[in-house]
Design a protein around this motif. Sequence first.
Motif, mmCIF file in Angstrom:
data_model
loop_
_atom_site.group_PDB
_atom_site.id
_atom_site.type_symbol
_atom_site.label_atom_id
_atom_site.label_comp_id
_atom_site.label_asym_id
_atom_site.label_seq_id
_atom_site.Cartn_x
_atom_site.Cartn_y
_atom_site.Cartn_z
ATOM 1 N N LEU A 192 1.815 -94.182 23.607
ATOM 2 C CA LEU A 192 2.933 -93.422 23.062
ATOM 3 C C LEU A 192 2.447 -92.228 22.251
ATOM 4 O O LEU A 192 3.037 -91.142 22.299
ATOM 5 C CB LEU A 192 3.813 -94.330 22.204
ATOM 6 C CG LEU A 192 4.601 -95.412 22.961
ATOM 7 C CD1 LEU A 192 5.271 -96.360 21.981
ATOM 8 C CD2 LEU A 192 5.628 -94.804 23.896
ATOM 9 N N ARG A 193 1.373 -92.425 21.509
ATOM 10 C CA ARG A 193 0.838 -91.306 20.725
ATOM 11 C C ARG A 193 0.436 -90.160 21.633
ATOM 12 O O ARG A 193 0.684 -88.980 21.343
ATOM 13 C CB ARG A 193 -0.356 -91.778 19.905
ATOM 14 C CG ARG A 193 -0.963 -90.644 19.071
ATOM 15 C CD ARG A 193 -2.319 -90.992 18.520
ATOM 16 N NE ARG A 193 -2.959 -89.787 18.006
ATOM 17 C CZ ARG A 193 -4.255 -89.626 17.892
ATOM 18 N NH1 ARG A 193 -5.070 -90.570 18.283
ATOM 19 N NH2 ARG A 193 -4.753 -88.517 17.409
ATOM 20 N N ARG A 194 -0.204 -90.466 22.750
ATOM 21 C CA ARG A 194 -0.635 -89.410 23.675
ATOM 22 C C ARG A 194 0.545 -88.719 24.338
ATOM 23 O O ARG A 194 0.417 -87.609 24.835
ATOM 24 C CB ARG A 194 -1.568 -89.990 24.736
ATOM 25 C CG ARG A 194 -2.948 -90.347 24.181
ATOM 26 C CD ARG A 194 -3.862 -90.849 25.272
ATOM 27 N NE ARG A 194 -5.204 -91.096 24.776
ATOM 28 C CZ ARG A 194 -6.162 -90.183 24.701
ATOM 29 N NH1 ARG A 194 -5.911 -88.946 25.078
ATOM 30 N NH2 ARG A 194 -7.359 -90.491 24.258
ATOM 31 N N LEU A 195 1.698 -89.392 24.330
ATOM 32 C CA LEU A 195 2.912 -88.781 24.865
ATOM 33 C C LEU A 195 3.727 -88.094 23.768
ATOM 34 O O LEU A 195 4.826 -87.603 24.020
ATOM 35 C CB LEU A 195 3.768 -89.847 25.557
ATOM 36 C CG LEU A 195 3.210 -90.375 26.884
ATOM 37 C CD1 LEU A 195 3.999 -91.596 27.341
ATOM 38 C CD2 LEU A 195 3.214 -89.296 27.958
ATOM 39 N N GLY A 196 3.187 -88.084 22.538
ATOM 40 C CA GLY A 196 3.870 -87.397 21.442
ATOM 41 C C GLY A 196 4.982 -88.189 20.803
ATOM 42 O O GLY A 196 5.880 -87.610 20.170
ATOM 43 N N ILE A 197 4.951 -89.509 20.935
ATOM 44 C CA ILE A 197 6.000 -90.365 20.377
ATOM 45 C C ILE A 197 5.427 -91.155 19.198
ATOM 46 O O ILE A 197 4.377 -91.790 19.316
ATOM 47 C CB ILE A 197 6.537 -91.334 21.455
ATOM 48 C CG1 ILE A 197 7.167 -90.538 22.603
ATOM 49 C CG2 ILE A 197 7.546 -92.305 20.852
ATOM 50 C CD1 ILE A 197 7.560 -91.394 23.787
ATOM 51 N N ARG A 198 6.120 -91.136 18.067
ATOM 52 C CA ARG A 198 5.650 -91.831 16.881
ATOM 53 C C ARG A 198 5.890 -93.336 17.018
ATOM 54 O O ARG A 198 7.038 -93.770 17.166
ATOM 55 C CB ARG A 198 6.351 -91.297 15.625
ATOM 56 C CG ARG A 198 6.077 -89.834 15.335
ATOM 57 C CD ARG A 198 6.739 -89.397 14.024
ATOM 58 N NE ARG A 198 8.170 -89.615 14.059
ATOM 59 C CZ ARG A 198 9.049 -88.769 14.605
ATOM 60 N NH1 ARG A 198 8.621 -87.649 15.169
ATOM 61 N NH2 ARG A 198 10.333 -89.036 14.574
ATOM 62 N N ALA A 199 4.829 -94.129 16.941
ATOM 63 C CA ALA A 199 4.934 -95.577 17.073
ATOM 64 C C ALA A 199 4.274 -96.247 15.878
ATOM 65 O O ALA A 199 3.129 -95.953 15.539
ATOM 66 C CB ALA A 199 4.271 -96.047 18.367
ATOM 67 N N LEU A 200 4.993 -97.169 15.248
ATOM 68 C CA LEU A 200 4.482 -97.923 14.107
ATOM 69 C C LEU A 200 4.269 -99.368 14.537
ATOM 70 O O LEU A 200 5.183 -100.021 15.050
ATOM 71 C CB LEU A 200 5.483 -97.875 12.948
ATOM 72 C CG LEU A 200 5.131 -98.706 11.703
ATOM 73 C CD1 LEU A 200 3.845 -98.188 11.065
ATOM 74 C CD2 LEU A 200 6.283 -98.675 10.704
ATOM 75 N N VAL A 201 3.045 -99.876 14.337
ATOM 76 C CA VAL A 201 2.696 -101.248 14.700
ATOM 77 C C VAL A 201 2.738 -102.121 13.453
ATOM 78 O O VAL A 201 2.136 -101.778 12.430
ATOM 79 C CB VAL A 201 1.285 -101.318 15.325
ATOM 80 C CG1 VAL A 201 0.949 -102.758 15.729
ATOM 81 C CG2 VAL A 201 1.193 -100.390 16.535
#
Length: 461
Positions: free
Chosen positions: A185-194
């Motif tokens: 998701l990061r490489r697609l520009g989407i903010r993801a919180l784990v």
Amino acid sequence: MTVQKISADWLKSLLVEVASSTGDVASFVSHFLSNGWIRGPNEIHGFLSEVVDGKPRIEHSGLRDFKLDDHTVNAPSPFKLPGPQCIEGIQGAFTFSVTQPAALGRGFFRLTQDVDGRWKALTLFTNMQDLVGYEESLTDQHGLYEDRRITWEEDVDGRFRAIEADPTVLIIGGGLSGLMTAARLRRLGIRALVIEKNARVGDSWRQRYPNLTLHTPAGQSSIQPSPSIFLSPRVPTWNGMDEFQGALYHSDLHKDTEQFRGKRVVVVGAGNASADICQDFVAHGAAEMLDKELHKALSKVGFNLTWELSPGSGEVGVAGFVFKRLAAGTMLDIGCGKLIIEGKVKIKQGQGISHLDKDGTTFKDGSKLPADVIVLAYGLTGSFSTGNEPIMETTRALLGNEITDQLPPEVWGLDSEGELDQIYRPSGHPGLWFAIGGFPISRFFSKHLGLQILARELGIV
């Protein structure tokens, strides 16, 4: 003709048909063998004819720009089909684009000759690779680069703060699949919180028994593949468990084997944890080891062989166990088999446990087995390898009845079309996704999941 020429001619002809026939499904299907496969066996015509937004799927997608991949790894090459016929074919990769939505894709084909000697497709796989204008970044901006005015630490801290302040995606579980999805998701520009209940990544493995061993190739065995928030020891209940005077514990709590030197040990279970623990006890001098209900037996010592998911259901092979139960119920031998042959690990199978008493176990056929130690190698409740019910139970506990009741009853396993059930695809509740599986599955399907989320964020779907 060379494999390159045969492949190029077939692909060119396929593109001509797609471009000129305006959705003529029959012309497209003529490039396949009668038993060819594009989404399922013998279903190519129906799949491509399905109406999407008022047009047949083949016309709606706008397939175009087929180009043979001549890279060294993916260039056309010969292959042989398994089986006594030794049928030879040609396989290769290609790139393409679609117009609905505007996207880039990759494909892979396998060609063999029909009865008339014409090269046709046995299988064709197509995969969306990127949405045009939102391609996955293939580089990280490490070190110095143009317009960089802050340190790397400041850059990372800024990104972390931005994600925590306004995450687009919340990922529950910092295991293999969770981290891989977050990276995608990061490489697609989407903010993801784990979010992860353990203090460190990988603690799901560290907190298990000390001699835990990889039973799959190292490249497919990495961080715990299931979200650890779902996992807890799976413990059966029998009458008399509180009467047993020896040691009774789950395999995840197996720590100090040396204390049981010279003791009689019963390991209840049939999988890899059972095998690991049997080997550990033998190495530390247990007086007698008995591994109950082990699925695979060595025939000379009564170790029954089967690839059935349940008695009488028919054998399904390795793939069946992987895609139906994520390989649960199998033992990939790394030494326990030899101990069974040598009689250092004995087998008791075919009878369930009726109850326990102070001296050991009593089976349903009335036979008894004395024990000083009983280890329950039953796996983890809520893991995606112990069956579908625990998954749904833990989902219900986490998300509540209202959301869980909207979901289909199965997660993992194969659906009627041969696709993996409810993973990396819409779950039935808006915004809820299941991302599970081993390394190859997570690495491949995390891209599909990322593209679906990106498309929703862009308003494409």
